[in-house]
Design an enzyme around this catalytic site. Structure first.
Site, short mmCIF file in Angstrom:
data_model
loop_
_atom_site.label_atom_id
_atom_site.label_comp_id
_atom_site.label_asym_id
_atom_site.label_seq_id
_atom_site.Cartn_x
_atom_site.Cartn_y
_atom_site.Cartn_z
N PHE A 115 0.79 -1.23 0.00
CA PHE A 115 0.00 0.00 0.00
C PHE A 115 0.83 1.28 0.00
O PHE A 115 0.35 2.32 -0.46
CB PHE A 115 -0.94 0.01 1.22
CG PHE A 115 -1.84 -1.18 1.27
CD1 PHE A 115 -2.88 -1.32 0.37
CD2 PHE A 115 -1.64 -2.17 2.21
CE1 PHE A 115 -3.72 -2.42 0.40
CE2 PHE A 115 -2.47 -3.28 2.26
CZ PHE A 115 -3.51 -3.41 1.35
N GLY A 123 -2.80 18.30 -3.17
CA GLY A 123 -2.36 19.49 -3.90
C GLY A 123 -1.71 20.49 -2.97
O GLY A 123 -0.79 21.22 -3.36
N TRP A 153 -6.83 29.42 -3.20
CA TRP A 153 -7.05 28.58 -2.03
C TRP A 153 -6.00 28.90 -0.98
O TRP A 153 -4.90 29.40 -1.30
CB TRP A 153 -6.99 27.10 -2.43
CG TRP A 153 -7.40 26.17 -1.34
CD1 TRP A 153 -6.62 25.25 -0.70
CD2 TRP A 153 -8.70 26.06 -0.74
NE1 TRP A 153 -7.35 24.58 0.25
CE2 TRP A 153 -8.63 25.06 0.26
CE3 TRP A 153 -9.92 26.73 -0.94
CZ2 TRP A 153 -9.73 24.70 1.05
CZ3 TRP A 153 -11.01 26.37 -0.17
CH2 TRP A 153 -10.91 25.37 0.81
N GLU A 205 -6.84 23.78 -9.60
CA GLU A 205 -8.25 23.84 -9.99
C GLU A 205 -8.46 23.75 -11.50
O GLU A 205 -9.61 23.81 -11.95
CB GLU A 205 -8.87 25.16 -9.52
CG GLU A 205 -8.97 25.30 -8.02
CD GLU A 205 -9.62 26.60 -7.59
OE1 GLU A 205 -10.00 26.69 -6.42
OE2 GLU A 205 -9.75 27.52 -8.43
N SER A 218 -4.04 19.15 -8.00
CA SER A 218 -4.75 18.49 -6.91
C SER A 218 -5.70 17.45 -7.48
O SER A 218 -6.35 17.68 -8.50
CB SER A 218 -5.54 19.50 -6.08
OG SER A 218 -6.38 18.83 -5.15
N HIS A 257 -12.28 17.31 -7.92
CA HIS A 257 -11.48 17.92 -8.98
C HIS A 257 -11.58 17.14 -10.29
O HIS A 257 -12.28 16.13 -10.39
CB HIS A 257 -10.04 18.06 -8.50
CG HIS A 257 -9.88 19.11 -7.45
ND1 HIS A 257 -8.66 19.63 -7.08
CD2 HIS A 257 -10.78 19.76 -6.68
CE1 HIS A 257 -8.81 20.53 -6.13
NE2 HIS A 257 -10.11 20.63 -5.87
N ARG A 286 16.88 8.45 -0.41
CA ARG A 286 16.55 7.13 -0.95
C ARG A 286 15.84 7.18 -2.29
O ARG A 286 16.07 6.32 -3.16
CB ARG A 286 15.70 6.36 0.06
CG ARG A 286 15.38 4.94 -0.38
CD ARG A 286 14.55 4.21 0.67
NE ARG A 286 15.27 4.08 1.92
CZ ARG A 286 14.77 3.42 2.97
NH1 ARG A 286 13.56 2.89 2.90
NH2 ARG A 286 15.47 3.34 4.09
N ASN A 346 6.66 14.13 5.58
CA ASN A 346 6.10 12.91 5.02
C ASN A 346 4.89 13.32 4.19
O ASN A 346 3.79 13.51 4.71
CB ASN A 346 5.70 11.92 6.10
CG ASN A 346 5.21 10.60 5.49
OD1 ASN A 346 5.11 10.47 4.28
ND2 ASN A 346 4.87 9.65 6.34
N ARG A 355 4.12 11.58 1.28
CA ARG A 355 4.03 10.50 0.31
C ARG A 355 2.57 10.09 0.05
O ARG A 355 1.76 10.02 0.97
CB ARG A 355 4.80 9.27 0.82
CG ARG A 355 6.30 9.48 0.85
CD ARG A 355 7.02 8.30 1.44
NE ARG A 355 6.65 8.08 2.84
CZ ARG A 355 7.28 7.22 3.64
NH1 ARG A 355 8.28 6.49 3.19
NH2 ARG A 355 6.89 7.09 4.89
#
Length: 390
Positions: free
Chosen positions: A28, A56, A88, A162, A183, A188, A219, A247, A249
């Site tokens: 996952f 986004g 935004w 957008e 995003s 969207h 890495r 983080n 990811r």
């Protein structure tokens, strides 16, 4: 669900099947499917590098951070950024978080995008960054912004969150800037549930964003890089941290459905534009309503409307009528930046006035668009607004 909702589910059997395949795989976290989606997205837009992130907003954060850690001519705290008054919140937040001063420029009333006629007035000796935002599918004057940035030695960050699949002069929005962000939130143009992307042709920025995305470590950076030299010990190289990171990811589930959604995007954009044509035919010649003047090819996130202040509209009456008709609506993007509580934390000033952005904030709203036939919904919205503004 209301008769006319703001957003629609665009997942079909293909997305649901691929989600089950990922679940059955037992893998996952960011892996091969993220790489597949990045490669497909870069190819679709004709750009060298695509970096997927978990939103986004994270795309904007990683893009700004990369410019601050760039080897040559990095941005630094105290530098100025020219920004539009409507966008935004997370267009602005990374700039504040890295210590930039904002120069806020009004929008055009007809396009809701930055009024580029004010760029020269916004420029100071401390200006280092220009932020372009295409509002709700409608391309901003990105060609003018690109030329201005090049002329004055500015970095150009293009927030395209957008306006995925819009284009200007035959070029896709999101590809004019040194960095272009996207995003993939539920509502969207394509959805990965949560997710975002950054496009760039700059290899150093690509490598830095890959480090910033995952804790700042080395890495995920290709072996062929100029941003650091690898040591001989694999034991230490596996956990080598190059710069401050986060983080950000994405997961394999998000990327897997992204591949499916990307394949369907041209068809979905075409359907959105059919709805847009109907909306324009009903509203464009009515002096009571200000709708977006299309610049280039609008991928039509939604249908923004500003009640013409010259007609002395009753906003409360209009909003009550929409609610009674089971039509969802909301503020245009994030409204005018300076009218929010958050500005007390910002170092900023306003270029001239923000008359049009404030009008859009006070008298503007949008109703939804989606890649389905909305003929009945658009006609009902027109009839309700026609009566409420009579």
């Amino acid at each position: 669900m209301s008769f006319y909702p703001l957003a629609f589910d665009t997942f079909g059997p293909e997305e649901k099947q691929i989600l089950h395949e990922v679940i059955d795989s037992g893998y996952f976290t960011m892996g091969a499917r993220v790489k597949q989606f990045e490669a497909a997205f870069a190819d679709y837009f004709g750009v060298k590098h695509a970096i997927m992130l978990n939103s986004g907003s994270s795309a904007n954060l990683a893009a700004v951070a990369a410019l601050f850690y760039k080897q040559d001519n990095p941005l630094k705290a105290g530098d100025e950024a020219i920004v539009p008054a409507i966008s935004w919140s997370t267009t602005y937040h990374p700039l504040q978080q890295y210590g930039m001063r904002l120069r806020v420029v009004d929008v055009e009333p007809e396009s809701l995008n930055m009024d580029v006629r004010q760029l020269e007035a916004a420029l100071t000796p401390k200006t280092r960054l220009l932020v372009g935002v295409s509002i709700l599918g409608n391309p901003a004057a990105l060609d003018v912004m690109r030329q201005f940035a090049d002329q004055h030695g500015l970095y150009f960050l293009e927030d395209n969150c957008e306006s995925c699949d819009a284009s200007l002069n035959g070029q896709k929005t999101g590809t004019f800037g040194d960095l272009g962000t996207f995003s993939f939130f539920f509502s969207h143009h394509i959805s990965t549930m949560e997710g975002g992307m950054v496009l760039t042709n700059h290899t150093e920025l690509d490598h830095r964003m890959r480090a910033i995305r995952a804790h700042g470590w080395s890495r995920d950076i290709p072996a062929e890089t100029d941003i650091f030299q690898r040591g001989e010990s694999d034991h230490f190289e596996a956990y080598r941290f190059l710069m401050p990171g986060y983080n950000l990811r994405p997961g394999e589930l998000h990327a897997a459905v992204g591949v499916q959604q990307l394949a369907k995007m041209p068809e979905m954009t075409a359907r959105r534009r059919q709805n847009l044509a109907l909306f324009q035919s009903l509203f464009q010649d009515d002096p009571r309503f200000i709708i977006q003047r299309e610049n280039g090819v609008n991928s039509s996130f939604c249908f923004p409307i500003v009640l013409n202040p010259a007609m002395q509209p009753d906003r409360n009456r209009v909003f009550a009528a929409l609610k009674a008709a089971d039509i969802d609506f909301r503020i245009i993007t994030g409204g005018c930046f300076t009218k929010h509580d958050m500005v007390k934390y910002y170092d900023y000033d306003v270029v001239n006035t923000l008359t049009h952005a404030e009008t859009a904030h006070d008298l503007g709203f949008f109703v939804g668009n989606a890649p389905v036939d909305l003929t009945a919904q658009i006609h009902r919205a027109h009839g309700v607004l026609d009566k409420a503004c009579s």
